[in-house]
Scaffold this active site. Structure first.
Site, PDB file in Angstrom:
ATOM      1  N   GLY A   1       0.769  -1.234   0.000  1.00  0.00           N
ATOM      2  CA  GLY A   1       0.000   0.000   0.000  1.00  0.00           C
ATOM      3  C   GLY A   1       0.800   1.284   0.000  1.00  0.00           C
ATOM      4  O   GLY A   1       1.929   1.360  -0.450  1.00  0.00           O
ATOM      5  N   SER A   2       0.168   2.285   0.556  1.00  0.00           N
ATOM      6  CA  SER A   2       0.564   3.679   0.459  1.00  0.00           C
ATOM      7  C   SER A   2       2.000   3.953   0.886  1.00  0.00           C
ATOM      8  O   SER A   2       2.515   3.362   1.841  1.00  0.00           O
ATOM      9  CB  SER A   2      -0.397   4.488   1.323  1.00  0.00           C
ATOM     10  OG  SER A   2       0.097   5.774   1.529  1.00  0.00           O
ATOM     11  N   THR A   3       2.623   4.893   0.167  1.00  0.00           N
ATOM     12  CA  THR A   3       3.971   5.324   0.524  1.00  0.00           C
ATOM     13  C   THR A   3       3.963   6.222   1.757  1.00  0.00           C
ATOM     14  O   THR A   3       4.994   6.734   2.151  1.00  0.00           O
ATOM     15  CB  THR A   3       4.633   6.095  -0.637  1.00  0.00           C
ATOM     16  OG1 THR A   3       3.739   7.102  -1.081  1.00  0.00           O
ATOM     17  CG2 THR A   3       4.982   5.188  -1.778  1.00  0.00           C
TER      18      THR A   3
END
Lengths: 142, 402
Positions: free
Chosen positions: A64-66
């Site tokens: 997922g998200s950075t």
């Protein structure tokens, strides 16, 4: 005598210990751990409801998200981070979060990769684990 | 990790405090990931939204700005946690907005482009094939590697700003040829694909590729860059994917065999039932939503036009809000083209410079969010407070409008 001694790659150096918290699924701090409490909130996590604070946290991969490294860093700021992270693949978010924790808050949170799910799943959940991580290598003892 | 003499100087503080701070981060991360050197980047993309950076992130960005940092390369920024122009009308609390504006001010001091979008490659940040960049925003990194033919790792928060200030990034991961070789082949045979199918397909790939680079066969020749954008966003939301080889689209990967370097790799069939399983997994309820969100990642002007046509002559049902997220640039173009008016006539709101997954939806009182974005569905449901419905755009509009 130790019940289990696993070797891995030391990504971020340091020594730490804590109770083993084991996830067998891709893991993220972003929207997945509440930094204000350390509780795992991710509905797709197999350790939802558990608390990462002071634990040696095992998971196979990140996902997922950075933004995950900043969620991690906020947990560090509030004193709710795990004491060490052990993964199978390299989770860059964990590495960056841990490096930021040292550079910004002077906290040492070792990160180790290269420990397979098959190996770490033999550790009993909650068992005290010692992590010793350096550039040369890393040892995880339960 | 080997630092050259000019990089050593930065680490010793001879380039100023901000570059020293940046180099401490970049050099240690580079060491951790076994990079042998730091290499120049052509552009950066960083995060500066309060919902994910929290107070720790405000401290970090302000430290970079206050210590004299300036971005060394063209740098774009992901959406903010609030609509930077109209936040009051969305009910955003003052204290929350204040922390976001601290981030905006620090980012402006560092000299970044004020584009506030997660689709910078459609708006303001245009690297060419073969260039090395250091981008945050997982969906944009997939697009950069898979479509633009750039080289980028998924640079996460904190490190992103450090790379931008230095104009350097550690050479590891997707910057090295050997790590870009596909290690698993997905073979799609699911018939015609809806908007939702592209997102579900991406999510399926993200779930099943593990740490291998996937190659995807079987997309129709008519696939648009917007559809690939959503495919990549779904994949990156579900797993560690940073690149998907798509024969015919990905530079250098004309065929599956070219993507795998001629090696035989595991093949995974993707059928209609696999896409249906993703839908079933992301759908948590059958309730009528209180918020419909389109635009994670940001919709292009073209997508806004399609949405405007679908909404023509329709009105939102009582109790349902619809927020449509885009970049400030696409927002202005949509206004000039009359597209914004066609969307807002339905009662929907077009909003820019922010996005749903990084705005305080819970604090704004939403309980059931409906979307065609696998990324939003994954993120919002992760926090456990809001339940998600996941459906195709057309089906959503039919249900929530009269």
């Amino acid at each position: 005598l130790t019940a289990a001694s696993l070797l891995g790659r030391g990504l971020v150096a340091g020594d730490a210990s804590g109770g083993a918290l084991l996830s067998l699924k891709a893991f993220t701090f972003a929207h997945g751990v509440d930094p204000a409490t350390g509780t795992v909130t991710d509905v797709r996590s197999d350790i939802r409801g558990a608390n990462v604070k002071g634990k040696v946290l095992f998971y196979p991969f990140g996902k997922g998200s950075t933004t995950a490294s900043s969620w991690f860093l906020e947990a560090v700021r509030l004193g709710n981070s795990p004491s060490a992270i052990v993964t199978e693949g390299v989770d860059l978010s964990a590495v960056i979060g841990s490096v930021m924790a040292r550079v910004v808050y002077g906290r040492e949170i070792p990160v180790v990769s290269g420990v397979s799910r098959a190996d770490y799943s033999k550790i009993s959940s909650g068992a005290t684990v010692r992590v010793s991580s350096s550039k040369g290598g890393a040892r995880v003892e339960a | 990790l080997h630092l050259d003499s000019s990089q050593e100087k930065l680490l010793r503080g001879e380039g100023g405090e901000a570059k020293q701070f940046a180099m401490e981060i970049v050099a240690e991360v580079g060491d951790a990931v076994a990079a042998d050197s730091l290499v120049p980047i052509k552009s950066a993309h960083v995060l500066a939204h309060y919902s994910s950076l929290h107070d720790a992130g405000v401290e970090v960005l302000e430290r970079f700005a206050a210590s004299g940092g300036r971005f060394a390369v063209p740098t774009s920024v992901d959406p903010a946690s609030i609509d930077l122009q109209n936040w009051r009308s969305f009910g955003i609390p003052e204290d929350y907005a204040r922390q976001q504006f601290r981030l905006c001010d620090a980012y402006a001091k560092l000299g970044g482009m004020r584009c506030w979008t997660c689709v910078q490659y459609q708006v303001c940040n245009f690297p060419k094939q073969g260039e090395t960049v250091a981008w945050a925003e997982s969906s944009a990194v997939v697009f950069a590697n898979s479509v633009l033919g750039c080289r980028s790792n998924k640079i996460t928060a904190g490190m992103d700003v450090a790379c931008a200030v230095l104009g350097l990034t550690p050479k590891f991961g997707m910057l090295n040829d050997e790590n870009r070789v596909a290690g698993v082949a997905f073979k799609l045979s699911a018939g015609p694909l809806s908007d939702l199918d592209y997102r579900s397909l991406g999510f399926f790939i993200g779930r099943n590729a593990g740490s291998r680079v996937p190659v995807l066969e079987g997309l129709p020749g008519s696939v648009t860059s917007d559809e690939v954008k959503h495919l990549g966003a779904g994949a990156a939301a579900a797993g560690p994917v940073t690149m998907i080889h798509i024969p015919g689209i990905t530079p250098g990967s004309k065929t599956t065999s070219a993507a795998t370097g001629g090696e035989k790799v595991e093949e995974v069939e993707v059928s209609r039932s696999d896409l249906a399983a993703v839908e079933a997994d992301l759908n948590q309820t059958n309730e009528l939503p209180d918020l419909v969100a389109f635009g994670v990642p940001h919709l292009s002007v073209n997508e806004l036009g399609q949405l405007g046509r679908l909404l023509e002559g329709r009105k939102l049902k009582r109790g349902v809000k619809m927020y449509v997220y885009t970049s400030g640039q696409a927002f202005e173009m949509a206004k000039k083209a009359g597209i914004a008016a066609s969307i807002e006539a339905s009662g929907a709101r077009l909003t820019h410079s922010t996005d749903a997954e990084i705005s305080p939806l819970r604090r704004l009182g939403f309980n059931v969010v409906m979307t065609n974005s696998a990324k939003l569905a994954e993120i919002v449901s992760s926090e456990g407070d809001i339940v998600v419905r996941y459906a195709a755009q057309k089906a959503i509009i039919e249900e929530v409008t009269g």
